[in-house]
Scaffold this active site. Structure first.
Site, PDB file in Angstrom:
ATOM      1  N   PRO A 130       0.760  -1.260   0.000  1.00 37.48           N
ATOM      2  CA  PRO A 130       0.000   0.000   0.000  1.00 37.48           C
ATOM      3  C   PRO A 130       0.785   1.302   0.000  1.00 37.48           C
ATOM      4  CG  PRO A 130       0.035  -0.920   2.197  1.00 37.48           C
ATOM      5  CD  PRO A 130       0.736  -1.915   1.310  1.00 37.48           C
ATOM      6  N   CYS A 131       1.524   1.545  -1.050  1.00 40.71           N
ATOM      7  CA  CYS A 131       2.252   2.803  -1.155  1.00 40.71           C
ATOM      8  C   CYS A 131       1.303   3.991  -1.343  1.00 40.71           C
ATOM      9  CB  CYS A 131       3.288   2.731  -2.258  1.00 40.71           C
ATOM     10  SG  CYS A 131       2.634   2.226  -3.843  1.00 40.71           S
ATOM     11  N   CYS A 175       5.729   5.364  -5.476  1.00 41.57           N
ATOM     12  CA  CYS A 175       4.919   4.179  -5.621  1.00 41.57           C
ATOM     13  C   CYS A 175       4.845   3.606  -7.020  1.00 41.57           C
ATOM     14  CB  CYS A 175       3.525   4.486  -5.095  1.00 41.57           C
ATOM     15  SG  CYS A 175       2.611   3.031  -4.710  1.00 41.57           S
TER      16      CYS A 175
END
Length: 187
Positions: A130-131, A175
């Site tokens: 979960p960036c 991300c």
């Protein structure tokens, strides 16, 4: 990557491309238009049957029924990147953190925040790792290789209705956009 198997899945954030180079371990998850994201290559083999767990868990996540992925992941990065990616895995559903907090979590100095940003930017497993939960120190949304609108959509899906609508340009790639193999954010 050699012996790459892949599948594509429809999702609320667009078509997802999932890859593995060995049955059972997810090696990447890319979204349409992702900066530095993967695209299907001629020598890759479609193998949707290898991704049933990922398919089921992603469907449950997008339905708001899954808060933590339980998938085997296989990434290859520097020791520093792997440490940052492990820290991302500990950011809970519905929460956000900052680049500085990730640096502190891994014992890196404040001066390493740019390198942390570079490692987050090289995350090959969008959504699953979960960036999108990493925001700027001032609370603003910062870079997301899948696009800031998609980042906002994911945060809102996780209950972040107050997710910062002010979209600001990233101080470093974030991300899923591997711009620099050193583990440092590009200058």
């Amino acid at each position: 990557m050699t012996n790459v198997h892949y599948t594509q899945l429809d999702s609320p954030v667009g078509q997802l491309l999932l890859t593995t180079d060995e049955p059972g371990a997810l090696t990447s998850l890319s979204v349409p238009g992702q900066k530095g994201g993967l695209t299907v290559q001629p020598d890759w083999r479609p193998a949707p049957e290898l991704f049933q767990d990922a398919r089921d868990q992603l469907a449950a996540y997008f339905a708001g029924e899954l808060k933590e992925f339980q998938l085997e992941l296989k990434t290859s990065g520097t020791a520093f990147r792997e440490q940052v990616w492990d820290a991302l895995d500990s950011v809970p559903y519905g929460a956000t953190t900052t680049y500085g907090e990730i640096a502190a979590r891994i014992g890196a100095s404040r001066a390493a925040v740019r390198a942390v940003g570079g490692a987050i930017g090289a995350n090959p497993l969008l959504i699953v790792r979960p960036c999108h939960r990493v925001i700027g120190a001032d609370g603003s949304l910062t870079g997301y290789a899948g696009g800031l609108e998609r980042k906002l959509q994911l945060l809102r899906l996780e209950g972040q209705e107050a997710a910062r609508p002010a979209l600001s340009p990233p101080p470093t790639p974030s991300c899923g956009s591997a711009e620099d193999e050193s583990g440092s954010a590009p200058h």
